[in-house]
Design an enzyme around this catalytic site. Structure first.
Site, mmCIF file in Angstrom:
data_model
loop_
_atom_site.group_PDB
_atom_site.id
_atom_site.type_symbol
_atom_site.label_atom_id
_atom_site.label_comp_id
_atom_site.label_asym_id
_atom_site.label_seq_id
_atom_site.Cartn_x
_atom_site.Cartn_y
_atom_site.Cartn_z
ATOM 1 C CG HIS A 1 -1.615 1.310 1.430
ATOM 2 N ND1 HIS A 1 -2.423 1.958 0.510
ATOM 3 C CD2 HIS A 1 -1.505 2.147 2.490
ATOM 4 C CE1 HIS A 1 -2.793 3.121 1.019
ATOM 5 N NE2 HIS A 1 -2.245 3.264 2.215
ATOM 6 C CD GLU B 1 -3.718 6.110 12.589
ATOM 7 O OE1 GLU B 1 -3.298 7.269 12.503
ATOM 8 O OE2 GLU B 1 -4.865 5.812 12.946
ATOM 9 C CG ASP B 2 -1.718 1.363 10.461
ATOM 10 O OD1 ASP B 2 -2.533 1.766 11.302
ATOM 11 O OD2 ASP B 2 -1.898 1.418 9.231
ATOM 12 C CG ASP C 1 -15.759 18.861 -23.330
ATOM 13 O OD1 ASP C 1 -16.831 18.215 -23.383
ATOM 14 O OD2 ASP C 1 -15.373 19.463 -22.317
HETATM 15 MN MN MN Z 1 -2.529 4.689 3.910
#
Ligand code: MN
Length: 491
Positions: free
Chosen positions: A51, A79-80, A262
Site C-alpha cells: 500500500h 499509526e499502524d 469535448d
Molecule cells: Mn494509507
C-alpha cells in the site's frame, strides 16, 4: 499482486525525472516501512507494504519531489506499527517526519457518528493549511484505497467513495490538481452509482469508436498546418473526457451525448503565449468556430488558476471538435496545480516554497465543502461552521471559534503574549483588539513588555474559554498585588 511494483522500479522511475534524487534515502524509507509493517496484510491479502509502495508510485508517476515520496512510503508507520514519529525523526530528519506527522494527524477514517466525522474534517483543514504537501500524499493514499475498494464491505465502500467524491475531489479541484480530481471522481463514481457508471462508460465507448479515425486525421492536418507557419509543437494529443465529468454534463444536456463537444479534445502544447494565440488563429482559418465557444482562459484564468485557450470548430465533414491550446507551464499548472511546486518538469527541478496563495483559498475551500455537506442529510455542519482558521505571519495556522478576536489568538499562542498585547495587525492593517477575525486572516499580535496585564473589558468580547480563564487569573493576581500595595502604603 496485480501491479508488480517494486522498490527497484520506484527508484528507476524517480531517477528518470530527478537525476539528483537521494535514492538511498528512498530505499531506506522503504526498508524501514517494510520492516515496521512486517507480518501485516491488507484486506486484499497482500503484504501491507504494497500500500505505501503503491501510494509512492502514484506520486512518482506524477514526477513528484523525492522528499514527498519518502513520506508517502512511511505514511502509515506511526499509526499502524510500534515505530514512533520520534523514530522517524531520528532516521529521516524533521522535514519527512513532520510530513508523516501531518498525515497521522488526519487519522484513519473511523466513522463514529457525525461529530467524529466533522472533527476529522477539521483536522484535515488544519493539516492542509500547515503544509499542503500533506494533502498531496493524502490524495495518493486515497486513490490507492479506492483502487482496492472491492475488498471492503459494501457500506464502507459507499462511505469512502462518497467522502472522496464530496470532499477530496473538490479540494483537489480547488488546489488546481485537475489530474487527481479526475481520478478521485471516476474511482468513486463507480461505487456511488454503479448503474450510471456502466451506462456512461458504454455510451462513451460507443461514441468514441466512430470518432477515432476522424480525430487522427484532424490531428495530422493540424500538425501540418501549424508547422507550416513555423510554430513548434511540443505535443499534440487527444484527451478524453473523464467519466464523472461526462456524466454531470449529460445530466445538464438532457442525456444527449451529441451535445457534448469535448468528449475528446485535441490538446496542443506550444512554447509561448504568442504561439497559443497564433495557433488559435490558424485553427479558425482552417475550420469555422462555433459561436460562443471560444474561451480565453489565458487572459482570464479560472478561479483555480487554470489557463488555456479553448475553441470548438466544425470540421470538414461536419463533426464538431474541441481544441485546447496552452504552454508547458500552463499544462503543469492544469494537471498538478499547487503540487506543481514539487513537480519536476523537463528542464529540472522547481524549488519547494511555502506558498500562502492557496492558504488564502482555504476559506473558499471550506465554504465549498460546507455547501456540499449541507446537501448530505446525514451530516450536520454546525460544528465545523463555528470554527475559523487564521494564520500567523509565519504561516502557522490556528483554529479558533467563530467571532474570536486578536486577544483570543494572543492567549492561544502564550499567556504572556495575551497579558502584554496592546494591538494587532490583521492582513497588515491596524485592527483593534475586539476585531472579529475572519477565515484566512493573517494576524500579527503587537505586545508591549511594560503592559501591566489584561483589561477587564476584554472579558466582554473574548470567545475562547482559555482566554477568559487566563484573563481572570491575571486580574485576580493584579488585585491581590493591589491590595498588598495598598496595605504597604497605608502603613
Ligand atoms: Mn494509507
Amino acid at each position: 499482486m496485480t501491479k508488480n511494483q517494486s522498490i527497484e522500479k520506484l527508484l528507476d522511475l524517480v531517477k528518470s525525472y530527478d537525476k539528483k534524487a537521494d535514492l538511498e534515502m528512498i530505499r531506506l524509507a522503504y526498508d524501514f516501512a517494510a520492516e515496521a509493517h512486517e507480518g501485516q496484510t491488507r484486506k486484499t491479502g497482500e503484504p501491507y507494504i504494497t500500500h505505501p509502495l503503491a501510494t509512492a508510485f502514484i506520486l512518482a508517476e506524477m514526477r513528484i519531489d523525492p522528499v514527498i515520496i519518502c513520506a508517502a512510503l512511511l505514511h502509515d508507520v506511526p499509526e499502524d506499527t510500534n515505530r514512533t514519529l520520534e523514530d522517524l525523526k531520528e532516521n529521516f530528519g524533521s522535514e519527512i517526519s513532520s510530513l508523516v506527522e501531518g498525515i497521522t494527524k488526519l487519522g484513519k477514517l473511523k466513522y463514529r457518528g457525525v461529530e467524529r466525522y466533522i472533527e476529522n474534517l477539521r483536522k484535515m483543514f488544519v493539516a492542509m493549511a500547515e503544509d499542503v504537501r500533506v494533502m498531496i500524499i493524502k490524495f495518493a493514499d486515497r486513490i490507492h484505497n479506492l483502487q482496492t475498494l472491492d475488498v471492503q464491505p459494501e457500506p464502507k465502500q459507499h462511505r469512502i467513495a462518497l467522502e472522496s467524491l464530496e470532499i477530496y475531489a473538490p479540494i483537489a479541484n480547488r488546489l488546481g490538481m485537475g489530474e487527481f480530481k479526475g481520478i478521485l471522481e471516476d474511482l468513486s463514481f463507480k461505487y456511488i452509482n454503479h448503474e450510471e457508471y456502466e451506462r456512461v462508460f458504454k455510451l462513451k465507448e460507443e461514441k468514441l469508436k466512430n470518432k477515432q479515425i476522424l480525430l487522427k486525421n484532424i490531428k495530422k492536418q493540424t500538425k501540418e498546418e501549424l508547422e507550416k507557419t513555423g510554430i513548434k509543437i511540443i505535443s499534440i494529443h487527444g484527451r478524453e473526457k473523464k467519466l464523472y465529468s461526462l456524466y454531470k454534463k449529460l445530466l445538464e444536456k438532457n442525456n444527449d451525448i451529441d451535445k457534448i463537444y469535448d468528449l475528446v479534445a485535441i490538446r496542443i502544447i506550444v512554447p509561448s503565449i504568442a504561439d497559443c494565440y497564433a495557433s488559435l488563429g490558424i485553427l479558425h482559418k482552417l475550420w469555422t468556430p462555433l459561436k460562443g465557444r471560444i474561451k480565453d482562459y489565458i487572459s482570464q484564468p479560472k478561479p483555480n488558476y487554470y489557463q488555456s485557450l479553448h475553441t470548438t470548430v466544425f470540421t470538414d465533414n461536419g463533426e464538431i471538435v474541441e481544441f485546447q491550446v496552452r504552454t508547458p507551464e500552463m499544462h503543469d499548472e492544469a494537471e498538478f496545480g499547487i503540487a506543481a511546486h514539487w513537480h519536476y518538469d523537463e528542464s529540472g527541478s522547481k524549488i519547494p516554497k511555502k506558498d500562502l496563495r492557496w492558504a488564502k483559498e482555504l476559506a473558499e475551500i471550506q465554504k465549498d465543502i460546507l455547501n456540499r455537506l449541507s446537501d448530505l442529510e446525514e451530516i450536520k455542519v454546525d460544528f465545523l461552521q463555528t470554527r475559523i482558521f487564521v494564520f500567523t505571519p509565519k504561516g502557522d495556522v490556528i483554529d479558533l471559534p467563530e467571532g474570536a478576536t486578536p486577544v483570543d489568538l494572543a492567549y492561544h499562542i502564550h499567556t504572556d503574549i495575551g497579558n502584554k498585547c496592546i494591538g494587532s495587525l490583521v492582513n497588515e492593517n491596524m485592527a483593534t483588539l475586539d476585531t472579529k477575525l475572519k477565515n484566512g486572516d493573517v494576524v500579527e499580535i503587537i505586545t508591549d513588555k511594560n503592559r501591566k496585564g489584561p483589561s477587564r473589558d476584554w472579558l466582554k468580547f473574548v470567545k475562547t474559554k482559555s482566554a477568559k480563564e487566563r484573563i481572570n487569573s491575571a486580574l485576580r493576581k493584579q488585585q491581590q498585588f493591589n491590595i498588598v500595595n495598598w496595605l504597604i502604603n497605608k502603613n
